[in-house]
Scaffold this motif. Structure first.
Motif, PDB file in Angstrom:
ATOM      1  N   THR A 195      11.272   4.596   1.522  1.00  0.00           N
ATOM      2  CA  THR A 195      11.549   3.735   2.665  1.00  0.00           C
ATOM      3  C   THR A 195      10.336   2.842   2.857  1.00  0.00           C
ATOM      4  O   THR A 195       9.223   3.216   2.469  1.00  0.00           O
ATOM      5  CB  THR A 195      11.777   4.562   3.942  1.00  0.00           C
ATOM      6  OG1 THR A 195      10.572   5.288   4.256  1.00  0.00           O
ATOM      7  CG2 THR A 195      12.919   5.559   3.763  1.00  0.00           C
ATOM      8  N   PRO A 196      10.488   1.659   3.430  1.00  0.00           N
ATOM      9  CA  PRO A 196       9.336   0.759   3.620  1.00  0.00           C
ATOM     10  C   PRO A 196       8.192   1.420   4.381  1.00  0.00           C
ATOM     11  O   PRO A 196       7.026   1.250   4.029  1.00  0.00           O
ATOM     12  CB  PRO A 196       9.933  -0.413   4.424  1.00  0.00           C
ATOM     13  CG  PRO A 196      11.387  -0.423   4.059  1.00  0.00           C
ATOM     14  CD  PRO A 196      11.755   1.034   3.859  1.00  0.00           C
ATOM     15  N   TYR A 214       7.465   4.716   4.609  1.00  0.00           N
ATOM     16  CA  TYR A 214       6.800   5.768   3.839  1.00  0.00           C
ATOM     17  C   TYR A 214       6.017   5.186   2.671  1.00  0.00           C
ATOM     18  O   TYR A 214       4.938   5.666   2.329  1.00  0.00           O
ATOM     19  CB  TYR A 214       7.825   6.787   3.339  1.00  0.00           C
ATOM     20  CG  TYR A 214       7.187   8.039   2.782  1.00  0.00           C
ATOM     21  CD1 TYR A 214       6.220   8.735   3.517  1.00  0.00           C
ATOM     22  CD2 TYR A 214       7.525   8.536   1.531  1.00  0.00           C
ATOM     23  CE1 TYR A 214       5.614   9.880   3.016  1.00  0.00           C
ATOM     24  CE2 TYR A 214       6.935   9.684   1.027  1.00  0.00           C
ATOM     25  CZ  TYR A 214       5.989  10.349   1.770  1.00  0.00           C
ATOM     26  OH  TYR A 214       5.375  11.475   1.272  1.00  0.00           O
ATOM     27  N   GLU A 215       6.537   4.144   2.052  1.00  0.00           N
ATOM     28  CA  GLU A 215       5.805   3.486   0.977  1.00  0.00           C
ATOM     29  C   GLU A 215       4.500   2.894   1.503  1.00  0.00           C
ATOM     30  O   GLU A 215       3.457   2.972   0.841  1.00  0.00           O
ATOM     31  CB  GLU A 215       6.666   2.374   0.346  1.00  0.00           C
ATOM     32  CG  GLU A 215       7.847   2.877  -0.467  1.00  0.00           C
ATOM     33  CD  GLU A 215       7.409   3.723  -1.653  1.00  0.00           C
ATOM     34  OE1 GLU A 215       6.387   3.388  -2.285  1.00  0.00           O
ATOM     35  OE2 GLU A 215       8.084   4.723  -1.946  1.00  0.00           O
ATOM     36  N   LYS A 216       4.564   2.318   2.693  1.00  0.00           N
ATOM     37  CA  LYS A 216       3.361   1.766   3.321  1.00  0.00           C
ATOM     38  C   LYS A 216       2.356   2.877   3.622  1.00  0.00           C
ATOM     39  O   LYS A 216       1.144   2.711   3.403  1.00  0.00           O
ATOM     40  CB  LYS A 216       3.748   1.039   4.615  1.00  0.00           C
ATOM     41  CG  LYS A 216       2.579   0.351   5.310  1.00  0.00           C
ATOM     42  CD  LYS A 216       3.057  -0.380   6.560  1.00  0.00           C
ATOM     43  CE  LYS A 216       1.890  -1.052   7.270  1.00  0.00           C
ATOM     44  NZ  LYS A 216       2.342  -1.764   8.501  1.00  0.00           N
ATOM     45  N   LEU A 217       2.856   4.015   4.106  1.00  0.00           N
ATOM     46  CA  LEU A 217       1.985   5.154   4.407  1.00  0.00           C
ATOM     47  C   LEU A 217       1.318   5.680   3.137  1.00  0.00           C
ATOM     48  O   LEU A 217       0.103   5.921   3.120  1.00  0.00           O
ATOM     49  CB  LEU A 217       2.802   6.264   5.063  1.00  0.00           C
ATOM     50  CG  LEU A 217       2.070   7.594   5.274  1.00  0.00           C
ATOM     51  CD1 LEU A 217       0.897   7.413   6.234  1.00  0.00           C
ATOM     52  CD2 LEU A 217       3.028   8.659   5.802  1.00  0.00           C
ATOM     53  N   LYS A 218       2.082   5.854   2.057  1.00  0.00           N
ATOM     54  CA  LYS A 218       1.514   6.353   0.804  1.00  0.00           C
ATOM     55  C   LYS A 218       0.453   5.401   0.275  1.00  0.00           C
ATOM     56  O   LYS A 218      -0.610   5.834  -0.179  1.00  0.00           O
ATOM     57  CB  LYS A 218       2.627   6.540  -0.240  1.00  0.00           C
ATOM     58  CG  LYS A 218       3.528   7.733   0.024  1.00  0.00           C
ATOM     59  CD  LYS A 218       4.387   8.064  -1.181  1.00  0.00           C
ATOM     60  CE  LYS A 218       5.434   7.018  -1.437  1.00  0.00           C
ATOM     61  NZ  LYS A 218       6.356   7.409  -2.532  1.00  0.00           N
ATOM     62  N   SER A 219       0.735   4.108   0.336  1.00  0.00           N
ATOM     63  CA  SER A 219      -0.231   3.113  -0.133  1.00  0.00           C
ATOM     64  C   SER A 219      -1.518   3.194   0.682  1.00  0.00           C
ATOM     65  O   SER A 219      -2.625   3.143   0.127  1.00  0.00           O
ATOM     66  CB  SER A 219       0.376   1.712  -0.026  1.00  0.00           C
ATOM     67  OG  SER A 219      -0.559   0.727  -0.404  1.00  0.00           O
ATOM     68  N   TYR A 220      -1.388   3.365   1.997  1.00  0.00           N
ATOM     69  CA  TYR A 220      -2.560   3.460   2.875  1.00  0.00           C
ATOM     70  C   TYR A 220      -3.393   4.699   2.546  1.00  0.00           C
ATOM     71  O   TYR A 220      -4.621   4.618   2.441  1.00  0.00           O
ATOM     72  CB  TYR A 220      -2.106   3.501   4.335  1.00  0.00           C
ATOM     73  CG  TYR A 220      -3.198   3.922   5.290  1.00  0.00           C
ATOM     74  CD1 TYR A 220      -4.248   3.055   5.605  1.00  0.00           C
ATOM     75  CD2 TYR A 220      -3.197   5.190   5.869  1.00  0.00           C
ATOM     76  CE1 TYR A 220      -5.254   3.444   6.473  1.00  0.00           C
ATOM     77  CE2 TYR A 220      -4.194   5.584   6.734  1.00  0.00           C
ATOM     78  CZ  TYR A 220      -5.220   4.704   7.039  1.00  0.00           C
ATOM     79  OH  TYR A 220      -6.215   5.091   7.888  1.00  0.00           O
ATOM     80  N   ILE A 221      -2.729   5.845   2.361  1.00  0.00           N
ATOM     81  CA  ILE A 221      -3.437   7.102   2.092  1.00  0.00           C
ATOM     82  C   ILE A 221      -4.209   7.014   0.786  1.00  0.00           C
ATOM     83  O   ILE A 221      -5.392   7.385   0.714  1.00  0.00           O
ATOM     84  CB  ILE A 221      -2.458   8.291   2.061  1.00  0.00           C
ATOM     85  CG1 ILE A 221      -1.877   8.553   3.457  1.00  0.00           C
ATOM     86  CG2 ILE A 221      -3.143   9.551   1.529  1.00  0.00           C
ATOM     87  CD1 ILE A 221      -2.912   8.927   4.505  1.00  0.00           C
ATOM     88  N   PHE A 222      -3.578   6.514  -0.264  1.00  0.00           N
ATOM     89  CA  PHE A 222      -4.250   6.442  -1.562  1.00  0.00           C
ATOM     90  C   PHE A 222      -5.390   5.423  -1.542  1.00  0.00           C
ATOM     91  O   PHE A 222      -6.452   5.641  -2.131  1.00  0.00           O
ATOM     92  CB  PHE A 222      -3.241   6.096  -2.662  1.00  0.00           C
ATOM     93  CG  PHE A 222      -2.391   7.258  -3.078  1.00  0.00           C
ATOM     94  CD1 PHE A 222      -2.892   8.233  -3.925  1.00  0.00           C
ATOM     95  CD2 PHE A 222      -1.096   7.400  -2.607  1.00  0.00           C
ATOM     96  CE1 PHE A 222      -2.124   9.324  -4.311  1.00  0.00           C
ATOM     97  CE2 PHE A 222      -0.312   8.488  -2.980  1.00  0.00           C
ATOM     98  CZ  PHE A 222      -0.828   9.455  -3.834  1.00  0.00           C
ATOM     99  N   GLU A 223      -5.193   4.306  -0.838  1.00  0.00           N
ATOM    100  CA  GLU A 223      -6.259   3.305  -0.743  1.00  0.00           C
ATOM    101  C   GLU A 223      -7.414   3.831   0.099  1.00  0.00           C
ATOM    102  O   GLU A 223      -8.590   3.644  -0.252  1.00  0.00           O
ATOM    103  CB  GLU A 223      -5.702   2.019  -0.130  1.00  0.00           C
ATOM    104  CG  GLU A 223      -6.684   0.863  -0.177  1.00  0.00           C
ATOM    105  CD  GLU A 223      -6.074  -0.450   0.284  1.00  0.00           C
ATOM    106  OE1 GLU A 223      -6.821  -1.443   0.367  1.00  0.00           O
ATOM    107  OE2 GLU A 223      -4.860  -0.488   0.558  1.00  0.00           O
ATOM    108  N   LEU A 224      -7.097   4.520   1.196  1.00  0.00           N
ATOM    109  CA  LEU A 224      -8.135   5.098   2.055  1.00  0.00           C
ATOM    110  C   LEU A 224      -8.952   6.118   1.280  1.00  0.00           C
ATOM    111  O   LEU A 224     -10.179   6.172   1.413  1.00  0.00           O
ATOM    112  CB  LEU A 224      -7.494   5.752   3.280  1.00  0.00           C
ATOM    113  CG  LEU A 224      -8.445   6.404   4.278  1.00  0.00           C
ATOM    114  CD1 LEU A 224      -9.382   5.372   4.891  1.00  0.00           C
ATOM    115  CD2 LEU A 224      -7.656   7.129   5.376  1.00  0.00           C
TER     116      LEU A 224
END
Length: 260
Positions: free
Chosen positions: A44-45, A47-57
């Protein structure tokens, strides 16, 4: 004629519609079982945004922690160098006359004093700056582990839901084509439906807990890392002032030596 009328009044307007849907679902399930398709993932947009944030953080926090470690090491090395320099300059002064010996001894003492301050600041950096960053790198590992649990729960929920749909279609098929096996198939379907609903509840529970934990994580992270950087800046400012004051205090005496 009764069977034909049931098709006309039911979900499927004609037998071919039912059979085609049954074949489509059967083919889909077979592809998953045989590994012809990649495991389905939640997408979902949000959850994809959340995953991207976690990995970048995680990447940026790990890099910040790495550089904080280098700062701690640099302060320790510089502190040791100043201690060694202080001893050396005192020994050098002892070879000179009274004035030079006195001034060089003071320079050496200032170096040794600054060495202690640098070692203390290294400890301050370690406990109040590097360690908090390291703690949050570890916290992100825990969040990623929860994300893995969420992915596994989603796959189980999805697979059981797909199997339930498949069994439901098969049940409809048996109802019309093999009534003798319908009761047994219906019992199996009820068990599968219960498992599917349980898997869905488990997935939704993980999603709810993860959302709550991430909200707390964000608030605490902002406060803790903000404090860590504040302590870092305050410590560096004080250290810079102490170093400047120490060297400034010996400048007049060194100047007197150079002009005498």
């Amino acid at each position: 004629m009764d069977r034909a009328r049931s098709y006309e009044t039911g979900i499927f307007k004609k037998p071919s519609d039912f059979l085609q849907m049954f074949k489509d679902v059967q083919s889909k399930v077979s592809d998953v079982v045989l590994g012809k398709e990649k495991p389905v993932e939640e997408s979902t947009p949000e959850y994809e945004k959340l995953k991207s944030y976690i990995f970048e953080l995680e990447i940026h926090l790990a890099e910040a922690q790495k550089q904080a470690y280098r700062l701690v090491k640099r302060h320790r090395e510089l502190g040791q160098s100043l201690a060694d320099f202080g001893k050396a300059i005192k020994l050098l002064g002892s070879c000179e006359g009274d004035l030079m010996e006195k001034v060089f001894s003071e320079v050496g003492s200032k170096s040794e004093m600054l060495s202690i301050k640098l070692q203390r600041e290294a400890d301050n950096l370690l406990f109040n700056f590097e360690e908090p960053l390291k703690d949050y790198v570890r916290a992100l590992q825990s969040i990623k582990a929860t994300m893995l649990d969420r992915a596994n729960a989603f796959r189980q929920h999805f697979d059981l839901d797909q199997e339930r749909k498949y069994k439901e279609l098969n049940l409809e098929k048996l109802k019309f084509m093999n009534p003798e096996k319908y009761a047994e198939a219906e019992s199996e379907f009820r068990g599968l439906k219960a498992d599917s609903e349980e898997a869905t509840k488990k997935f939704e529970h993980i999603v709810r807990l993860m959302n709550e934990e991430l909200s707390r994580f964000q608030e605490q992270k902002t406060a803790d890392i903000g404090l860590a950087f504040h302590e870092f800046a305050k410590g560096q400012a004080k250290l810079a002032k102490d170093i400047a004051d120490a060297w400034r205090s010996v400048l007049p005496k060194l100047e007197a030596c150079s002009t005498s």
